[in-house]
Structure formats: C-alpha cells, structure tokens
Design an enzyme around this catalytic site. Structure first.
Site, PDB file in Angstrom:
ATOM      1  N   LYS A  45       0.808  -1.191   0.000  1.00 37.16           N
ATOM      2  CA  LYS A  45       0.000   0.000   0.000  1.00 37.16           C
ATOM      3  C   LYS A  45       0.855   1.259   0.000  1.00 37.16           C
ATOM      4  O   LYS A  45       0.411   2.315  -0.440  1.00 37.16           O
ATOM      5  CB  LYS A  45      -0.888   0.020   1.257  1.00 37.16           C
ATOM      6  CG  LYS A  45      -1.854  -1.115   1.322  1.00 37.16           C
ATOM      7  CD  LYS A  45      -2.538  -1.136   2.695  1.00 37.16           C
ATOM      8  CE  LYS A  45      -3.443  -2.352   2.786  1.00 37.16           C
ATOM      9  NZ  LYS A  45      -3.849  -2.595   4.168  1.00 37.16           N
ATOM     10  N   GLU A 101       7.855   2.412  -5.851  1.00 39.84           N
ATOM     11  CA  GLU A 101       7.876   1.921  -4.466  1.00 39.84           C
ATOM     12  C   GLU A 101       8.034   3.104  -3.506  1.00 39.84           C
ATOM     13  O   GLU A 101       8.582   4.138  -3.873  1.00 39.84           O
ATOM     14  CB  GLU A 101       9.056   0.929  -4.349  1.00 39.84           C
ATOM     15  CG  GLU A 101       9.420   0.439  -2.977  1.00 39.84           C
ATOM     16  CD  GLU A 101       8.411  -0.504  -2.345  1.00 39.84           C
ATOM     17  OE1 GLU A 101       7.236  -0.115  -2.233  1.00 39.84           O
ATOM     18  OE2 GLU A 101       8.812  -1.603  -1.915  1.00 39.84           O
ATOM     19  N   ASP A 102       7.544   2.930  -2.289  1.00 32.45           N
ATOM     20  CA  ASP A 102       7.682   4.002  -1.304  1.00 32.45           C
ATOM     21  C   ASP A 102       9.106   4.131  -0.779  1.00 32.45           C
ATOM     22  O   ASP A 102       9.688   5.207  -0.775  1.00 32.45           O
ATOM     23  CB  ASP A 102       6.692   3.815  -0.142  1.00 32.45           C
ATOM     24  CG  ASP A 102       6.760   2.418   0.501  1.00 32.45           C
ATOM     25  OD1 ASP A 102       7.553   1.569   0.050  1.00 32.45           O
ATOM     26  OD2 ASP A 102       6.000   2.176   1.461  1.00 32.45           O
ATOM     27  N   ASP A 105      14.780  -0.452   1.660  1.00 30.98           N
ATOM     28  CA  ASP A 105      15.473  -0.634   2.934  1.00 30.98           C
ATOM     29  C   ASP A 105      16.505  -1.751   2.722  1.00 30.98           C
ATOM     30  O   ASP A 105      17.536  -1.529   2.109  1.00 30.98           O
ATOM     31  CB  ASP A 105      14.376  -0.983   3.954  1.00 30.98           C
ATOM     32  CG  ASP A 105      14.836  -1.038   5.379  1.00 30.98           C
ATOM     33  OD1 ASP A 105      15.448  -0.074   5.831  1.00 30.98           O
ATOM     34  OD2 ASP A 105      14.573  -2.052   6.053  1.00 30.98           O
ATOM     35  N   LYS A 133      17.182   3.985   1.799  1.00 32.79           N
ATOM     36  CA  LYS A 133      18.110   3.878   2.945  1.00 32.79           C
ATOM     37  C   LYS A 133      19.231   2.929   2.520  1.00 32.79           C
ATOM     38  O   LYS A 133      19.221   1.758   2.893  1.00 32.79           O
ATOM     39  CB  LYS A 133      17.376   3.289   4.152  1.00 32.79           C
ATOM     40  CG  LYS A 133      16.276   4.153   4.718  1.00 32.79           C
ATOM     41  CD  LYS A 133      15.884   3.696   6.116  1.00 32.79           C
ATOM     42  CE  LYS A 133      14.532   3.076   6.140  1.00 32.79           C
ATOM     43  NZ  LYS A 133      14.043   2.703   7.469  1.00 32.79           N
ATOM     44  N   VAL A 155      10.692   5.755   9.199  1.00 32.96           N
ATOM     45  CA  VAL A 155       9.950   6.941   8.764  1.00 32.96           C
ATOM     46  C   VAL A 155       8.484   6.617   8.481  1.00 32.96           C
ATOM     47  O   VAL A 155       8.139   5.483   8.135  1.00 32.96           O
ATOM     48  CB  VAL A 155      10.593   7.597   7.523  1.00 32.96           C
ATOM     49  CG1 VAL A 155      11.937   8.207   7.861  1.00 32.96           C
ATOM     50  CG2 VAL A 155      10.739   6.599   6.364  1.00 32.96           C
ATOM     51  N   ASP A 161       3.500   3.759   6.570  1.00 39.37           N
ATOM     52  CA  ASP A 161       2.686   3.585   7.774  1.00 39.37           C
ATOM     53  C   ASP A 161       3.497   3.177   8.998  1.00 39.37           C
ATOM     54  O   ASP A 161       4.641   2.744   8.894  1.00 39.37           O
ATOM     55  CB  ASP A 161       1.638   2.488   7.536  1.00 39.37           C
ATOM     56  CG  ASP A 161       2.254   1.094   7.563  1.00 39.37           C
ATOM     57  OD1 ASP A 161       3.299   0.904   6.919  1.00 39.37           O
ATOM     58  OD2 ASP A 161       1.709   0.221   8.247  1.00 39.37           O
TER      59      ASP A 161
HETATM   60  P1  5GP Z   1      12.887  -3.926   2.186  1.00 39.96           P
HETATM   61  O1  5GP Z   1      12.389  -5.200   1.604  1.00 39.96           O
HETATM   62  O2  5GP Z   1      13.638  -3.040   1.216  1.00 39.96           O
HETATM   63  O3  5GP Z   1      13.671  -4.158   3.455  1.00 39.96           O
HETATM   64  O4  5GP Z   1      11.647  -3.154   2.730  1.00 39.96           O
HETATM   65  C1  5GP Z   1      10.749  -2.520   1.953  1.00 39.96           C
HETATM   66  C2  5GP Z   1       9.447  -2.308   2.677  1.00 39.96           C
HETATM   67  O5  5GP Z   1       9.634  -2.247   4.103  1.00 39.96           O
HETATM   68  C3  5GP Z   1       8.868  -0.991   2.273  1.00 39.96           C
HETATM   69  O6  5GP Z   1       8.073  -1.115   1.135  1.00 39.96           O
HETATM   70  C4  5GP Z   1       8.103  -0.607   3.502  1.00 39.96           C
HETATM   71  O7  5GP Z   1       6.828  -1.197   3.464  1.00 39.96           O
HETATM   72  C5  5GP Z   1       8.884  -1.200   4.650  1.00 39.96           C
HETATM   73  N1  5GP Z   1       9.792  -0.205   5.241  1.00 39.96           N
HETATM   74  C6  5GP Z   1      11.142  -0.176   5.197  1.00 39.96           C
HETATM   75  N2  5GP Z   1      11.631   0.874   5.860  1.00 39.96           N
HETATM   76  C7  5GP Z   1      10.553   1.541   6.323  1.00 39.96           C
HETATM   77  C8  5GP Z   1      10.400   2.755   7.079  1.00 39.96           C
HETATM   78  O8  5GP Z   1      11.347   3.456   7.475  1.00 39.96           O
HETATM   79  N3  5GP Z   1       9.117   3.119   7.365  1.00 39.96           N
HETATM   80  C9  5GP Z   1       8.034   2.408   6.960  1.00 39.96           C
HETATM   81  N4  5GP Z   1       6.834   2.872   7.294  1.00 39.96           N
HETATM   82  N5  5GP Z   1       8.147   1.267   6.248  1.00 39.96           N
HETATM   83  C10 5GP Z   1       9.388   0.864   5.938  1.00 39.96           C
END
Ligand code: 5GP
Length: 181
Positions: A45, A101-102, A105, A133, A155, A161
C-alpha cells in the site's frame, strides 16, 4: 485533540521538498521514456501517495497498475519473505516497466518483485523509489530513480505507515521511538 504530528520525532522532508523531488523525478522519467510504452506498477500500500503524485509529473502517455505484497516480519522490519497478495492484470511483453515503491530498505522486497517481472519478458524493468536507505541494503540492488536518500531511521507519512496508520501524513517524518519501543 490527537494530532498526527504527535507521532513525529522530526520532519525529514516537508511538503515543498517532496513536491520538488517528485517534479525532478517526473521530468527525468519523461526524458528517459520518450517514445516508449511506459507501464508504471505501484507497490501497495505504501506506494499509493507517491504514485498519484508521480504520474501527474510525467508528461507521457502511460499505463498504471498495482500489486500488493506482504512481507513477513515485525511491523518495523522486513523479513525478506515476500508474498504476492495482488498481481497485475495484463501481460508485460511489449512494455517498459517502472516499479514505483515508497521506500527501499534491505532491498529484499524489490529484488523479489523485480525478478518476478523480469521473468515475464517485458522490454525493460526499472525501479523508482521515493526514499532510499542504502546503508541498510542486504542484497545487491540499486534503484534507477531515487527521490531522496534518507538516514537509517523508521519513517512515516507520505504513504508510509506505522501499524497501518500515518500514511496520510503529508510530510515524511521520523517516527518517535517511544511509539514502537
Ligand atoms: P525492504 O524489503 O527493502 O527491506 O523493505 C521494503 C518495505 O519495508 C517498504 O516497502 C516498507 O513497506 C517497509 N519499510 C522499510 N523501511 C521503512 C520505514 O522506514 N518506514 C516504513 N513505514 N516502512 C518501511
């Protein structure tokens, strides 16, 4: 009265800064995809706010669709195990895919999504993330378009969220530690 800003430790990017960021990305994407069939796929979302702004900053004919994924893990950390909850409706064979994508990470979610689309033989697959990040990366994946590089903090706002809420906060804020610790 409760205020959304009560959840915020500090503002990382205000509305004006986010607006400039989206305009810059939109102009860049417009230049790069001129004359190509562009298909933007938003990851729900969290991506919905960014997607809504980004499409209006791109001056090209384009199509949109949405996927939903859930990653197993705690509410503030991704586990890397991704489950596809909603897929797109169309084949991708004659399209240039841009995943919207938002935040990136560890990169695990996008690594999974990108290879899933690559396996469907589109003309290309690229990634546009609002926030990145890079310090947290666990897999080798680099977004093609990045709105802003941010520090390693949790964040919220601008689609992101905490426990399902705070997506409607117009700024990007660092969540107060006391809320999740
Ligand atoms: P990744 O698979 O890159 O570790 O994580 C991606 C997903 O983790 C993002 O789409 C998001 O939903 C969540 N996420 C990662 N860091 C943050 C953050 O700082 N805040 C929020 N609200 N969600 C995060």
């Amino acid at each position: 009265m409760a205020d959304l800003m009560d959840y915020s430790d500090r503002v990382l990017l205000n509305e004006e800064e986010i607006k400039e960021m989206v305009a810059r990305l939109g102009a860049q994407i417009t230049r790069d995809y001129e004359g190509k069939k562009l298909f933007l796929i938003c990851v729900l979302k969290g991506g919905f706010v960014f997607m809504a702004d980004l499409v209006r900053a791109i001056n090209l004919p384009l199509e949109v669709d949405f996927i939903a994924v859930s990653s197993y893990g705690s509410s503030t950390k991704s586990s890397g195990v991704v489950r596809l909850l909603k897929d797109i409706d169309k084949p991708l064979n004659d399209k240039h895919v841009l995943i919207v994508e938002d935040i990136m990470d560890s990169g695990l979610t996008l690594k999974y999504i990108k290879s899933m689309f690559e396996n469907r033989s589109p003309l290309s697959v690229k990634i546009c993330t609002a926030f990145d990040k890079p310090e947290r990366r666990k897999v080798d994946i680099t977004p093609d378009y990045v709105g802003a590089v941010i520090p390693d903090e949790y964040v919220v706002g601008y689609g992101l969220d905490y426990d399902g809420i705070l997506r409607n906060l117009p700024e990007l804020c660092v969540l107060k530690r006391e809320i999740y610790e």
